[in-house]
Scaffold this active site. Sequence first.
Site, short mmCIF file in Angstrom:
data_model
loop_
_atom_site.label_atom_id
_atom_site.label_comp_id
_atom_site.label_asym_id
_atom_site.label_seq_id
_atom_site.Cartn_x
_atom_site.Cartn_y
_atom_site.Cartn_z
N HIS A 292 1.16 1.28 -13.00
CA HIS A 292 1.95 0.12 -13.44
C HIS A 292 3.43 0.52 -13.50
CE1 HIS A 292 2.84 -3.66 -15.43
NE2 HIS A 292 3.64 -2.97 -16.22
N MET B 127 -3.74 -6.90 -7.86
CA MET B 127 -3.02 -7.85 -8.69
C MET B 127 -3.92 -8.79 -9.50
SD MET B 127 -0.10 -6.73 -8.19
CE MET B 127 0.95 -7.92 -9.02
N ARG B 128 -5.16 -8.40 -9.73
CA ARG B 128 -6.05 -9.22 -10.56
C ARG B 128 -6.55 -8.44 -11.76
NH1 ARG B 128 -8.43 -13.80 -7.32
NH2 ARG B 128 -7.49 -13.59 -5.27
N ASN C 289 -5.18 2.70 -13.00
CA ASN C 289 -4.20 1.77 -12.44
C ASN C 289 -2.81 2.37 -12.54
OD1 ASN C 289 -3.19 -0.84 -11.52
ND2 ASN C 289 -2.51 -1.19 -13.63
N GLY D 101 0.78 -1.23 0.00
CA GLY D 101 0.00 0.00 0.00
C GLY D 101 0.81 1.28 0.00
N SER D 102 2.05 1.23 -0.52
CA SER D 102 2.84 2.48 -0.50
C SER D 102 2.22 3.53 -1.43
CB SER D 102 4.30 2.21 -0.88
OG SER D 102 4.42 1.82 -2.22
N ASN D 103 1.62 3.11 -2.53
CA ASN D 103 0.94 4.09 -3.39
C ASN D 103 -0.30 4.66 -2.71
OD1 ASN D 103 2.18 4.43 -6.20
ND2 ASN D 103 2.35 2.23 -5.82
N VAL E 274 -9.41 -7.09 -14.26
CA VAL E 274 -10.75 -6.57 -14.02
C VAL E 274 -11.65 -6.96 -15.18
CG1 VAL E 274 -12.04 -4.41 -13.91
CG2 VAL E 274 -9.98 -4.70 -12.54
C1 GRF Z 1 3.37 -0.94 -7.60
O1 GRF Z 1 4.69 -1.13 -8.04
C2 GRF Z 1 2.42 -0.80 -8.74
O2 GRF Z 1 2.99 -0.22 -9.86
C3 GRF Z 1 2.04 -2.22 -9.03
O3 GRF Z 1 1.97 -2.84 -7.77
C4 GRF Z 1 2.86 -2.17 -6.87
C5 GRF Z 1 2.08 -1.82 -5.64
O4 GRF Z 1 2.89 -1.35 -4.62
N1 GRF Z 1 0.79 -2.27 -9.77
P1 GRF Z 1 2.24 -0.75 -3.30
O5 GRF Z 1 1.33 -1.80 -2.70
O6 GRF Z 1 1.49 0.49 -3.68
O7 GRF Z 1 3.40 -0.46 -2.41
#
Ligand code: GRF
Length: 198
Positions: A115, A96-97, A113, A16-18, A99
């Site tokens: 990526h 990670m799935r 999303n 969940g860093s994003n 849609v």
């Molecule tokens: C990120 O690198 C994103 O690009 C990919 O999954 C990762 C998620 O990282 N889709 P986080 O859970 O947000 O740290």
Amino acid sequence: MRLAMVKLGVLGSGKGSNFAALLAGISSGQIPASVEIVLSDNAGAGILDLARNANIPAGTIDESRFKTRLSDDIEASVAERLKAANVELLVLAGYMRMVKTPLLEAFPHRMINIHPSLLPQFPGLEAWKQALQAGATETGCTVHYVDDGMDTGEIIAQERVAILPGDSAASLHARIQEAEHRLLPRVIAEICAEIAKL
Ligand code: GRF
């Protein structure tokens, strides 16, 4: 322009860093939005702890039949939970799935999303490793609208990241994530400003 904040929903499978970067963008006033709900297909995901610590409703998605997508009925129930929370923009932050129709029909052009590559290069899993293995000198990250393909939706914005001599998969991924944490909040802020004009 309306004054209300745009209501966001977030799906994630990992640490969940994003999502943390998104919350920081909201706290600082960069993003005119509120996160109404966070759902994860991984009950142990860090993103759920981050949501609970921020007093944001957080829940799990229980899928045992498939690993790379949700069953149609389960995806339909996810769409209902998001709609019940009045979500206007759905953010996939490390979800990670794939849609499928239930979510695509519930959030047409309202699902994005992040990526970790410069799409259309290196779609799919561990894109930073793909870039290293291909001998690329540059990669980056992309925010795109979601369609039913694997990382194939319309590209909204990208940030470039140089691949340095001696980069390992871990060091490159860490630098890409720094770029993600700048790019995703910026794009969400721009989309929320557009939605708020409607
Ligand atoms: C990120 O690198 C994103 O690009 C990919 O999954 C990762 C998620 O990282 N889709 P986080 O859970 O947000 O740290």
